[in-house]
Write a protein that holds these residues in place. Structure first.
Motif, mmCIF file in Angstrom:
data_model
loop_
_atom_site.group_PDB
_atom_site.id
_atom_site.type_symbol
_atom_site.label_atom_id
_atom_site.label_comp_id
_atom_site.label_asym_id
_atom_site.label_seq_id
_atom_site.Cartn_x
_atom_site.Cartn_y
_atom_site.Cartn_z
ATOM 1 N N TYR A 52 0.845 -1.203 0.000
ATOM 2 C CA TYR A 52 0.000 0.000 0.000
ATOM 3 C C TYR A 52 0.876 1.248 0.000
ATOM 4 O O TYR A 52 1.623 1.474 0.949
ATOM 5 C CB TYR A 52 -0.913 -0.106 1.234
ATOM 6 N N LEU A 53 0.805 2.011 -1.078
ATOM 7 C CA LEU A 53 1.565 3.263 -1.164
ATOM 8 C C LEU A 53 0.685 4.403 -0.646
ATOM 9 O O LEU A 53 -0.281 4.794 -1.285
ATOM 10 C CB LEU A 53 2.002 3.522 -2.607
ATOM 11 N N MET A 54 1.042 4.911 0.528
ATOM 12 C CA MET A 54 0.176 5.872 1.215
ATOM 13 C C MET A 54 0.264 7.279 0.604
ATOM 14 O O MET A 54 1.356 7.785 0.373
ATOM 15 C CB MET A 54 0.571 5.949 2.694
ATOM 16 N N GLY A 55 -0.905 7.854 0.343
ATOM 17 C CA GLY A 55 -0.968 9.259 -0.058
ATOM 18 C C GLY A 55 -0.733 9.538 -1.535
ATOM 19 O O GLY A 55 -0.558 10.686 -1.921
ATOM 20 N N VAL A 56 -0.725 8.494 -2.362
ATOM 21 C CA VAL A 56 -0.513 8.723 -3.799
ATOM 22 C C VAL A 56 -1.836 8.579 -4.545
ATOM 23 O O VAL A 56 -2.534 7.584 -4.381
ATOM 24 C CB VAL A 56 0.560 7.772 -4.357
ATOM 25 N N GLY A 57 -2.171 9.594 -5.332
ATOM 26 C CA GLY A 57 -3.505 9.577 -5.900
ATOM 27 C C GLY A 57 -3.704 10.241 -7.237
ATOM 28 O O GLY A 57 -4.826 10.391 -7.677
#
Ligand SMILES: [Zn+2]
Length: 364
Positions: free
Chosen positions: A239-244
């Motif tokens: 899970y790559l946090m904060g990428v959107g």
């Protein structure tokens, strides 16, 4: 619990099993930090058919408090959302310095921004809060170094995060709830490697790649993601946090990332940047004043079905909250269909072509 079904070069399509159903990866989570989306109800969130959404245990611990959510029967019942819910824990970086009183090896000392009450959040307390809130997937408490920290500060913060994760594992007793470890390390390759290897040694249900997308150059971010995914076990979710943003997501998927979350699509929507199948458009510009066509011909969301660009531009111009709702809904819905396309292309072995197409459409 997690299974890779199809691999297309580095990209993977898989299944994550949780208490509230199976989520197909890669997926993107709409953000409901305070157990509510911004300008979106739980019904709106359900309508866009996300694989999962994400709330923040730390913020909920402060207000309304975990006791109330426990009494409601857990977060799913409290907010009326019956699909997969993730909970992040390290929300303290959102606290202004005036609330933060200091981080020690024991935990984080701060005053609540809601009522000024003093708190000491320890990894054990954070785990108890996560178990009371009852999200399906939770993060262990980490110490997030702010962007621009020195190498020494990051070394220090990693040590603390590693110790807190070990304690969190010991305190987490709800076996139905999946616990993820957060790999840190800033943008230093050797520290990223060290932190990822340590997290793998603790054997979590999944792994988050944290402390990125804080202002570092994109290439640096992807280099760190590449280091992490080369170490993380193949049979666990990443899970790559904060990428959107669409263009960053396709690159991270190509590196083998499975899960994403970000406020980016809704933040853009509130500032009138709309995501469409033909790229981004600024809906508040004059050229849409008398444009009575739909926002995106290829989108079947209710905003594109029922409203015109001219109307959305008008709502943007008068800064009406309903305009914010319609724009946030479309961008969030767009992200869900975008992730469906990614999954389909991985299954069909055509992901690289799609990745190039998105890169071209969304280049800045
Ligand atoms: Zn739409």
């Amino acid at each position: 619990m997690f299974e890779v079904i199809k691999q297309d070069n580095g990209a993977r399509q898989g299944k994550l099993r949780t208490e509230h159903g199976i989520a197909s990866t890669p997926f993107f989570m709409p953000v409901a930090t305070r157990a509510v989306g911004r300008y979106m109800t739980s019904d709106d969130l359900k309508l866009m058919r996300p694989e999962a959404i994400i709330a923040n245990a730390f913020v909920l611990y402060l207000n309304p408090g975990t006791e109330l959510i426990r009494k409601a029967g857990g977060i799913h019942k409290f907010m009326n959302f019956d699909k997969v819910i993730f909970n992040d824990c390290g929300g303290f970086q959102m606290l202004k310095e005036s609330f933060l009183e200091g981080t020690t090896n024991k935990g984080i000392k701060f005053r609540s921004p809601f009522d000024g009450a003093p708190h000491l959040l320890t990894p054990e307390k954070a785990m108890q809060a996560e178990m009371d809130i009852k999200a399906d997937v939770v993060m262990a408490l980490d110490d997030v170094p702010p962007f621009g920290s020195t190498k020494e500060q990051i070394v220090d913060s990693i040590k603390r995060t590693h110790d807190w994760h070990k304690r969190s594992k010991g305190a987490h007793t709800d076996k139905k709830q999946l616990l993820f470890g957060i790999c840190q390390g800033g943008t230093y390759p050797e520290l990223r490697k060290e932190s990822t290897e340590y997290m793998v040694s603790l054997d979590f249900d999944g792994y988050s790649i944290g402390g990125l997308c804080l202002g570092e150059p994109k290439q640096k971010m992807l280099e760190m993601v590449g280091i992490a995914t080369s170490i993380l076990p193949r049979d666990k979710p990443r899970y790559l946090m904060g990428v959107g943003s669409p263009e960053d997501i396709v690159e991270a998927v190509a590196h083998g990332v499975d899960v994403f979350d970000s406020i980016y699509p809704t933040q853009n929507a509130r500032h009138d940047t709309m995501f469409t199948s033909k790229g981004k458009i600024k809906i508040d510009t004059a050229k849409y004043k008398e444009d009575f066509t739909t926002l995106d011909d290829n989108c079947d969301c209710f905003v594109c079905r029922d409203y015109t660009k001219a109307y959305l531009r008008y709502l943007a111009k008068i800064d009406d909250p309903m305009g914010k709702r319609l724009k946030s809904y479309h961008n969030s819905y767009f992200m869900q269909r975008f992730m469906e396309n990614i999954r389909m292309h991985i299954k069909e072995g055509t992901f690289d072509g799609y990745r190039k197409e998105i890169r071209e459409l969304y280049k800045r």
